[in-house]
Design a protein around this motif. Sequence first.
Motif, mmCIF file in Angstrom:
data_model
loop_
_atom_site.group_PDB
_atom_site.id
_atom_site.type_symbol
_atom_site.label_atom_id
_atom_site.label_comp_id
_atom_site.label_asym_id
_atom_site.label_seq_id
_atom_site.Cartn_x
_atom_site.Cartn_y
_atom_site.Cartn_z
ATOM 1 N N GLN A 61 0.836 -1.206 0.000
ATOM 2 C CA GLN A 61 0.000 0.000 0.000
ATOM 3 C C GLN A 61 0.868 1.252 0.000
ATOM 4 O O GLN A 61 2.042 1.214 0.368
ATOM 5 C CB GLN A 61 -0.947 0.008 1.194
ATOM 6 N N VAL A 62 0.258 2.355 -0.417
ATOM 7 C CA VAL A 62 0.974 3.628 -0.497
ATOM 8 C C VAL A 62 0.195 4.678 0.290
ATOM 9 O O VAL A 62 -1.038 4.752 0.193
ATOM 10 C CB VAL A 62 1.127 4.096 -1.965
ATOM 11 N N VAL A 63 0.921 5.467 1.072
ATOM 12 C CA VAL A 63 0.324 6.587 1.810
ATOM 13 C C VAL A 63 1.026 7.853 1.341
ATOM 14 O O VAL A 63 2.264 7.895 1.319
ATOM 15 C CB VAL A 63 0.513 6.403 3.334
ATOM 16 N N LEU A 64 0.256 8.867 0.946
ATOM 17 C CA LEU A 64 0.844 10.087 0.386
ATOM 18 C C LEU A 64 0.661 11.259 1.351
ATOM 19 O O LEU A 64 -0.436 11.467 1.872
ATOM 20 C CB LEU A 64 0.191 10.392 -0.962
ATOM 21 N N THR A 65 1.746 12.014 1.585
ATOM 22 C CA THR A 65 1.656 13.135 2.533
ATOM 23 C C THR A 65 1.022 14.383 1.908
ATOM 24 O O THR A 65 0.369 15.146 2.606
ATOM 25 C CB THR A 65 3.048 13.525 3.086
ATOM 26 N N HIS A 66 1.256 14.605 0.610
ATOM 27 C CA HIS A 66 0.640 15.763 -0.061
ATOM 28 C C HIS A 66 0.789 15.613 -1.571
ATOM 29 O O HIS A 66 1.426 14.680 -2.043
ATOM 30 C CB HIS A 66 1.192 17.095 0.455
ATOM 31 N N HIS A 67 0.210 16.535 -2.312
ATOM 32 C CA HIS A 67 0.033 16.320 -3.744
ATOM 33 C C HIS A 67 1.199 16.777 -4.630
ATOM 34 O O HIS A 67 1.125 16.645 -5.848
ATOM 35 C CB HIS A 67 -1.252 17.013 -4.212
ATOM 36 N N HIS A 68 2.250 17.336 -4.069
ATOM 37 C CA HIS A 68 3.334 17.849 -4.923
ATOM 38 C C HIS A 68 4.023 16.703 -5.679
ATOM 39 O O HIS A 68 4.143 15.595 -5.163
ATOM 40 C CB HIS A 68 4.348 18.626 -4.079
ATOM 41 N N PRO A 69 4.501 17.015 -6.915
ATOM 42 C CA PRO A 69 4.989 15.944 -7.787
ATOM 43 C C PRO A 69 6.180 15.162 -7.219
ATOM 44 O O PRO A 69 6.341 13.997 -7.550
ATOM 45 C CB PRO A 69 5.374 16.676 -9.078
ATOM 46 N N ASP A 70 6.998 15.790 -6.365
ATOM 47 C CA ASP A 70 8.127 15.036 -5.799
ATOM 48 C C ASP A 70 7.674 14.055 -4.707
ATOM 49 O O ASP A 70 8.489 13.327 -4.158
ATOM 50 C CB ASP A 70 9.251 15.965 -5.285
ATOM 51 N N HIS A 71 6.368 14.034 -4.441
ATOM 52 C CA HIS A 71 5.838 13.116 -3.409
ATOM 53 C C HIS A 71 4.825 12.104 -3.966
ATOM 54 O O HIS A 71 4.550 11.113 -3.311
ATOM 55 C CB HIS A 71 5.236 13.915 -2.252
ATOM 56 N N ILE A 72 4.291 12.390 -5.139
ATOM 57 C CA ILE A 72 3.300 11.452 -5.712
ATOM 58 C C ILE A 72 3.763 10.867 -7.049
ATOM 59 O O ILE A 72 3.068 10.042 -7.638
ATOM 60 C CB ILE A 72 1.920 12.136 -5.948
ATOM 61 N N GLY A 73 4.939 11.291 -7.518
ATOM 62 C CA GLY A 73 5.344 11.067 -8.897
ATOM 63 C C GLY A 73 5.228 9.649 -9.434
ATOM 64 O O GLY A 73 4.734 9.432 -10.528
ATOM 65 N N LEU A 74 5.707 8.668 -8.656
ATOM 66 C CA LEU A 74 5.826 7.307 -9.196
ATOM 67 C C LEU A 74 4.632 6.412 -8.884
ATOM 68 O O LEU A 74 4.643 5.228 -9.237
ATOM 69 C CB LEU A 74 7.115 6.664 -8.670
#
Length: 323
Positions: A61-74
């Motif tokens: 599973q993946v948990v994302l801290t925020h929407h900026h591309p360096d955090h959601i990119g892959l």
Amino acid sequence: MTQNIYQLTLPTPYAVGDVHVYIVKNDIITLIDAGVHTEEAWQAFNEQLKNIGLTPKDIDQVVLTHHHPDHIGLVGRLNHVQNIYGHSLVHKWLTRDEMYLDHYIQFFNDLYTKWGVPDQFQDIERALDYTLAFSTPSALTRYLNEGDQIPGLEGFLTLETPGHAESHLSFYNQDTNVLLAGDFLLKHISSNPLLEPPVNIGEERPKPLLRYRESMKRVLDYSFSTIYPGHGKVFSNHQPLIVDRIAKQEKRAFKVLDYISESPSTPYEICQYLFPKHYQSQFGLTMSETVGQLDYLCSIGELEQLSDGEVVRYTAAHPITSK
Ligand SMILES: [Zn+2]
């Protein structure tokens, strides 16, 4: 690193440098954040996973801290993952929600015109394309809110920590006092509170610096043992850091107030004054910082807005006593 948390460090094309993502190994394997979408980052990700005996397929599973591309990119390259968690706003970016992105462009065009920004800085669409190029389309499977727990990420609670991004979440472990901080708290630099449109058209615009101050103040009472950030060193002892950041911000705000006391100015003029060397090359960032200070000064009653119907100027509320 705390027993089951592993840091992977991936390159980015941004001035901020490398970004950290984290693997939390429990019964299931969670990836916190997903780097930026470049071949270099994907390769580094695979190599560093291998070092801890994993491949991308092992991520549950993946948990994302925020929407900026360096955090959601892959995220989009992890097609097998069943559960992807984050703030509802992250979903709009992952799915490239057309209505939201149109609204985003419209919002900045209107705002910049009102703030006296020349046309040459108003190519919002190009900036947006550049942002989207560094992430992959995907979708959240569940939205997280304050206090939510995440199955398989035992002990962690969701903290809403907006400011750097409206979508920003951090994850706090009550047993170990560990904080997975994303870009909420960084040791070596203060996170930029960035301007964003309101989620729904017609609502008041979020005030990122005010949100960021609130987020920082709310964690002053926490005794985090270890803070795992999105950039820079793992650290602890966040209280003096926050007190110092807030003091420096307020000092800068009063420098802005001094300038405005001389003559009412547009946000664009104030931005040029504050960042004479950088406003052209880093327009979005420096405007966000400038408007943050204006929002702060308005919130404490030191500034007022004057509009001539076309352009907004800020003026000192107490021109005689404020100096
Ligand atoms: Zn970041």
